[in-house]
Design a protein around this motif. Sequence first.
Motif, PDB file in Angstrom:
ATOM      1  N   THR A   1      49.791  -8.185   3.672  1.00 18.20           N
ATOM      2  CA  THR A   1      50.983  -7.382   3.925  1.00 18.20           C
ATOM      3  C   THR A   1      50.547  -5.969   4.276  1.00 18.20           C
ATOM      4  O   THR A   1      49.786  -5.344   3.525  1.00 18.20           O
ATOM      5  CB  THR A   1      51.923  -7.378   2.706  1.00 18.20           C
ATOM      6  N   GLY A   2      51.006  -5.497   5.415  1.00 20.04           N
ATOM      7  CA  GLY A   2      50.659  -4.161   5.891  1.00 20.04           C
ATOM      8  C   GLY A   2      49.573  -4.208   6.942  1.00 20.04           C
ATOM      9  O   GLY A   2      48.661  -5.035   6.884  1.00 20.04           O
ATOM     10  N   LYS A   3      49.712  -3.334   7.923  1.00 22.90           N
ATOM     11  CA  LYS A   3      48.784  -3.281   9.058  1.00 22.90           C
ATOM     12  C   LYS A   3      47.337  -3.117   8.613  1.00 22.90           C
ATOM     13  O   LYS A   3      46.426  -3.689   9.211  1.00 22.90           O
ATOM     14  CB  LYS A   3      49.204  -2.129   9.976  1.00 22.90           C
ATOM     15  N   GLU A   4      47.137  -2.346   7.555  1.00 25.87           N
ATOM     16  CA  GLU A   4      45.766  -2.085   7.091  1.00 25.87           C
ATOM     17  C   GLU A   4      45.100  -3.325   6.491  1.00 25.87           C
ATOM     18  O   GLU A   4      43.889  -3.349   6.303  1.00 25.87           O
ATOM     19  CB  GLU A   4      45.744  -0.931   6.074  1.00 25.87           C
ATOM     20  N   LYS A   5      45.872  -4.363   6.230  1.00 32.08           N
ATOM     21  CA  LYS A   5      45.320  -5.599   5.665  1.00 32.08           C
ATOM     22  C   LYS A   5      45.381  -6.756   6.663  1.00 32.08           C
ATOM     23  O   LYS A   5      45.376  -7.925   6.270  1.00 32.08           O
ATOM     24  CB  LYS A   5      46.085  -5.986   4.399  1.00 32.08           C
ATOM     25  N   ALA A   6      45.428  -6.436   7.940  1.00 27.55           N
ATOM     26  CA  ALA A   6      45.510  -7.475   8.973  1.00 27.55           C
ATOM     27  C   ALA A   6      44.345  -8.455   8.859  1.00 27.55           C
ATOM     28  O   ALA A   6      43.241  -8.096   8.435  1.00 27.55           O
ATOM     29  CB  ALA A   6      45.529  -6.833  10.360  1.00 27.55           C
ATOM     30  N   VAL A   7      44.625  -9.694   9.233  1.00 26.44           N
ATOM     31  CA  VAL A   7      43.615 -10.753   9.171  1.00 26.44           C
ATOM     32  C   VAL A   7      43.407 -11.315  10.576  1.00 26.44           C
ATOM     33  O   VAL A   7      44.370 -11.517  11.324  1.00 26.44           O
ATOM     34  CB  VAL A   7      44.035 -11.864   8.175  1.00 26.44           C
ATOM     35  N   SER A   8      42.162 -11.566  10.928  1.00 27.00           N
ATOM     36  CA  SER A   8      41.863 -12.051  12.276  1.00 27.00           C
ATOM     37  C   SER A   8      42.251 -13.524  12.435  1.00 27.00           C
ATOM     38  O   SER A   8      42.289 -14.285  11.459  1.00 27.00           O
ATOM     39  CB  SER A   8      40.368 -11.893  12.586  1.00 27.00           C
ATOM     40  N   SER A   9      42.499 -13.882  13.667  1.00 30.13           N
ATOM     41  CA  SER A   9      42.805 -15.275  13.978  1.00 30.13           C
ATOM     42  C   SER A   9      41.615 -16.158  13.596  1.00 30.13           C
ATOM     43  O   SER A   9      41.795 -17.250  13.057  1.00 30.13           O
ATOM     44  CB  SER A   9      43.119 -15.430  15.466  1.00 30.13           C
ATOM     45  N   ALA A  10      40.414 -15.683  13.858  1.00 28.11           N
ATOM     46  CA  ALA A  10      39.210 -16.465  13.533  1.00 28.11           C
ATOM     47  C   ALA A  10      39.146 -16.775  12.034  1.00 28.11           C
ATOM     48  O   ALA A  10      38.792 -17.895  11.637  1.00 28.11           O
ATOM     49  CB  ALA A  10      37.961 -15.715  13.977  1.00 28.11           C
ATOM     50  N   TYR A  11      39.485 -15.802  11.204  1.00 30.49           N
ATOM     51  CA  TYR A  11      39.482 -16.032   9.760  1.00 30.49           C
ATOM     52  C   TYR A  11      40.523 -17.091   9.387  1.00 30.49           C
ATOM     53  O   TYR A  11      40.245 -17.995   8.600  1.00 30.49           O
ATOM     54  CB  TYR A  11      39.742 -14.738   8.993  1.00 30.49           C
ATOM     55  N   LEU A  12      41.723 -16.978   9.961  1.00 26.85           N
ATOM     56  CA  LEU A  12      42.777 -17.958   9.672  1.00 26.85           C
ATOM     57  C   LEU A  12      42.376 -19.353  10.135  1.00 26.85           C
ATOM     58  O   LEU A  12      42.659 -20.347   9.467  1.00 26.85           O
ATOM     59  CB  LEU A  12      44.095 -17.531  10.320  1.00 26.85           C
ATOM     60  N   GLN A  13      41.704 -19.418  11.265  1.00 26.26           N
ATOM     61  CA  GLN A  13      41.230 -20.716  11.764  1.00 26.26           C
ATOM     62  C   GLN A  13      40.300 -21.366  10.752  1.00 26.26           C
ATOM     63  O   GLN A  13      40.442 -22.555  10.439  1.00 26.26           O
ATOM     64  CB  GLN A  13      40.477 -20.535  13.083  1.00 26.26           C
ATOM     65  N   ASN A  14      39.358 -20.579  10.252  1.00 23.49           N
ATOM     66  CA  ASN A  14      38.402 -21.112   9.275  1.00 23.49           C
ATOM     67  C   ASN A  14      39.074 -21.435   7.949  1.00 23.49           C
ATOM     68  O   ASN A  14      38.805 -22.475   7.346  1.00 23.49           O
ATOM     69  CB  ASN A  14      37.255 -20.121   9.052  1.00 23.49           C
ATOM     70  N   ARG A  15      39.951 -20.573   7.514  1.00 23.47           N
ATOM     71  CA  ARG A  15      40.621 -20.725   6.203  1.00 23.47           C
ATOM     72  C   ARG A  15      41.484 -21.978   6.154  1.00 23.47           C
ATOM     73  O   ARG A  15      41.544 -22.668   5.148  1.00 23.47           O
ATOM     74  CB  ARG A  15      41.474 -19.473   5.942  1.00 23.47           C
ATOM     75  N   PHE A  16      42.168 -22.280   7.278  1.00 28.16           N
ATOM     76  CA  PHE A  16      43.101 -23.414   7.306  1.00 28.16           C
ATOM     77  C   PHE A  16      42.608 -24.591   8.146  1.00 28.16           C
ATOM     78  O   PHE A  16      43.330 -25.564   8.328  1.00 28.16           O
ATOM     79  CB  PHE A  16      44.477 -22.943   7.802  1.00 28.16           C
ATOM     80  N   CYS A  17      41.369 -24.488   8.650  1.00 23.41           N
ATOM     81  CA  CYS A  17      40.770 -25.562   9.468  1.00 23.41           C
ATOM     82  C   CYS A  17      41.688 -25.939  10.637  1.00 23.41           C
ATOM     83  O   CYS A  17      42.022 -27.111  10.841  1.00 23.41           O
ATOM     84  CB  CYS A  17      40.455 -26.783   8.613  1.00 23.41           C
ATOM     85  N   ILE A  18      42.091 -24.926  11.394  1.00 17.73           N
ATOM     86  CA  ILE A  18      42.954 -25.133  12.557  1.00 17.73           C
ATOM     87  C   ILE A  18      42.384 -24.371  13.750  1.00 17.73           C
ATOM     88  O   ILE A  18      41.544 -23.477  13.582  1.00 17.73           O
ATOM     89  CB  ILE A  18      44.411 -24.685  12.286  1.00 17.73           C
ATOM     90  N   SER A  19      42.842 -24.699  14.929  1.00 18.91           N
ATOM     91  CA  SER A  19      42.366 -24.050  16.149  1.00 18.91           C
ATOM     92  C   SER A  19      43.096 -22.725  16.378  1.00 18.91           C
ATOM     93  O   SER A  19      44.142 -22.459  15.776  1.00 18.91           O
ATOM     94  CB  SER A  19      42.607 -24.961  17.352  1.00 18.91           C
TER      95      SER A  19
END
Length: 113
Positions: free
Chosen positions: A15-33
């Motif tokens: 939550t908040g711009k300063e805590k943004a998460v990269s798409s690459a991290y989300l891909q790895n975290r959830f095993c998705i493309s």
Amino acid sequence: EVEDKLSTYIKEYHTGKEKAVSSAYLQNRFCISSRTVRRLVNQLRNDGSPICSGDNGYYYAADREELIASIRQMTSRIKEISKARRGLIKALEHFPENSDQLRLNLDDEAKEG
């Protein structure tokens, strides 16, 4: 299921711009493309989740100002895509076809956009 988990995760930890998460991290975290990340984020936004994006990735809006900034960024992209679309429609003049049906449909859409 993944959509709900992604939404909960972004809201809880990003939550908040300063805590943004990269798409690459989300891909790895959830095993998705990357495509699936974009599709899920788009669906969440369509459902009213205030998921924003910026140079550092995706984040859940912390306040109204962050959400408005993200809306403005999207509006700017929409305008640029619309200009490119109009240019491609104009380029159709260089590619005549036998049927006028497609051309008429594009002309109608161009008038709307």
